[in-house]
Design a protein around this motif. Structure first.
Motif, PDB file in Angstrom:
ATOM      1  N   GLN A   1      15.760  -3.915 -14.463  1.00  0.00           N
ATOM      2  CA  GLN A   1      14.361  -3.470 -14.450  1.00  0.00           C
ATOM      3  C   GLN A   1      13.784  -3.552 -13.038  1.00  0.00           C
ATOM      4  N   TYR A   2      14.132  -4.598 -12.304  1.00  0.00           N
ATOM      5  CA  TYR A   2      13.672  -4.738 -10.927  1.00  0.00           C
ATOM      6  C   TYR A   2      14.189  -3.583 -10.073  1.00  0.00           C
ATOM      7  N   ALA A   3      15.456  -3.241 -10.256  1.00  0.00           N
ATOM      8  CA  ALA A   3      16.042  -2.123  -9.501  1.00  0.00           C
ATOM      9  C   ALA A   3      15.350  -0.816  -9.854  1.00  0.00           C
ATOM     10  N   ALA A   4      15.000  -0.630 -11.117  1.00  0.00           N
ATOM     11  CA  ALA A   4      14.289   0.587 -11.535  1.00  0.00           C
ATOM     12  C   ALA A   4      12.911   0.652 -10.877  1.00  0.00           C
ATOM     13  N   THR A   5      12.247  -0.484 -10.766  1.00  0.00           N
ATOM     14  CA  THR A   5      10.955  -0.530 -10.085  1.00  0.00           C
ATOM     15  C   THR A   5      11.133  -0.201  -8.607  1.00  0.00           C
ATOM     16  N   SER A   6      12.214  -0.660  -8.014  1.00  0.00           N
ATOM     17  CA  SER A   6      12.506  -0.329  -6.621  1.00  0.00           C
ATOM     18  C   SER A   6      12.710   1.169  -6.457  1.00  0.00           C
ATOM     19  N   ASP A   7      13.344   1.800  -7.443  1.00  0.00           N
ATOM     20  CA  ASP A   7      13.522   3.255  -7.390  1.00  0.00           C
ATOM     21  C   ASP A   7      12.172   3.958  -7.334  1.00  0.00           C
ATOM     22  N   THR A   8      11.197   3.446  -8.095  1.00  0.00           N
ATOM     23  CA  THR A   8       9.850   4.013  -8.068  1.00  0.00           C
ATOM     24  C   THR A   8       9.233   3.840  -6.687  1.00  0.00           C
ATOM     25  N   THR A   9       9.428   2.675  -6.081  1.00  0.00           N
ATOM     26  CA  THR A   9       8.902   2.419  -4.742  1.00  0.00           C
ATOM     27  C   THR A   9       9.517   3.386  -3.732  1.00  0.00           C
ATOM     28  N   VAL A  10      10.808   3.639  -3.859  1.00  0.00           N
ATOM     29  CA  VAL A  10      11.484   4.587  -2.960  1.00  0.00           C
ATOM     30  C   VAL A  10      10.893   5.977  -3.125  1.00  0.00           C
ATOM     31  N   ARG A  11      10.695   6.413  -4.368  1.00  0.00           N
ATOM     32  CA  ARG A  11      10.111   7.741  -4.605  1.00  0.00           C
ATOM     33  C   ARG A  11       8.715   7.842  -3.990  1.00  0.00           C
ATOM     34  N   LEU A  12       7.919   6.783  -4.105  1.00  0.00           N
ATOM     35  CA  LEU A  12       6.572   6.799  -3.533  1.00  0.00           C
ATOM     36  C   LEU A  12       6.622   6.818  -2.005  1.00  0.00           C
ATOM     37  N   ALA A  13       7.540   6.071  -1.423  1.00  0.00           N
ATOM     38  CA  ALA A  13       7.672   6.072   0.041  1.00  0.00           C
ATOM     39  C   ALA A  13       8.108   7.446   0.530  1.00  0.00           C
ATOM     40  N   LYS A  14       9.042   8.069  -0.173  1.00  0.00           N
ATOM     41  CA  LYS A  14       9.481   9.411   0.222  1.00  0.00           C
ATOM     42  C   LYS A  14       8.360  10.427   0.047  1.00  0.00           C
ATOM     43  N   ALA A  15       7.563  10.273  -1.011  1.00  0.00           N
ATOM     44  CA  ALA A  15       6.429  11.178  -1.221  1.00  0.00           C
ATOM     45  C   ALA A  15       5.404  11.004  -0.102  1.00  0.00           C
ATOM     46  N   SER A  16       5.180   9.769   0.333  1.00  0.00           N
ATOM     47  CA  SER A  16       4.268   9.517   1.444  1.00  0.00           C
ATOM     48  C   SER A  16       4.794  10.165   2.711  1.00  0.00           C
ATOM     49  N   HIS A  17       6.073  10.017   2.961  1.00  0.00           N
ATOM     50  CA  HIS A  17       6.702  10.628   4.130  1.00  0.00           C
ATOM     51  C   HIS A  17       6.549  12.148   4.080  1.00  0.00           C
ATOM     52  N   ASP A  18       6.841  12.734   2.928  1.00  0.00           N
ATOM     53  CA  ASP A  18       6.735  14.190   2.780  1.00  0.00           C
ATOM     54  C   ASP A  18       5.298  14.668   2.970  1.00  0.00           C
ATOM     55  N   GLU A  19       4.342  13.906   2.451  1.00  0.00           N
ATOM     56  CA  GLU A  19       2.928  14.283   2.588  1.00  0.00           C
ATOM     57  C   GLU A  19       2.513  14.282   4.061  1.00  0.00           C
ATOM     58  N   VAL A  20       2.925  13.263   4.787  1.00  0.00           N
ATOM     59  CA  VAL A  20       2.604  13.194   6.217  1.00  0.00           C
ATOM     60  C   VAL A  20       3.263  14.357   6.950  1.00  0.00           C
TER      61      VAL A  20
END
Length: 126
Positions: free
Chosen positions: A77-96
């Motif tokens: 479950q912790y790893a799955a939450t980390s996957d969400t964090t990665v997706r959000l970081a990539k979305a932030s990068h893409d938005e910038v």
């Protein structure tokens, strides 16, 4: 507000997402290892029960197997939450990248004179 350039920010976000992704994969690997060990411990409990080892030892071994499986589930479950964090970081990068990345190129390509002398305060207001 921190003094950080756009390129530094983009680099930091990309490095962060890569690190979190690597950590999630490592956590997932350990979770699978712990799950396997928990299953093995459960089998050991059954084998020692069949050999009529005292019931307290068998019970403790079963309890250890249950705890290990629970730990594995939580790690997954912790790893799955980390996957969400990665997706959000990539979305932030893409938005910038989509909204701000070409600003420097546009400023440099501008034919307006004195554009590099514009006050940062004026840019924040505009």
């Amino acid at each position: 507000m921190a003094d950080i350039s756009m390129n530094q920010f983009l680099h930091a976000v990309a490095a962060f997402s890569q690190q979190v992704s690597a950590n999630a994969e490592a956590t997932r690997g350990w979770a699978l290892f712990i799950e396997t060990e928990g299953d093995d411990t459960g089998r050991v409990a059954e084998m020692i029960a069949a050999k009529r080892v005292d019931p307290d030892t068998v019970s403790e071994t079963h309890e250890l197997a249950r705890i290990m499986r629970g730990l594995s589930e939580q790690a997954i479950q912790y790893a799955a939450t980390s996957d969400t964090t990665v997706r959000l970081a990539k979305a932030s990068h893409d938005e910038v990248m989509n909204t701000h990345h070409n600003i420097g190129e546009q400023v440099n390509a501008s034919t307006a004179s004195g554009i590099h002398d514009v006050s940062n305060d004026w840019l924040r207001v505009e």
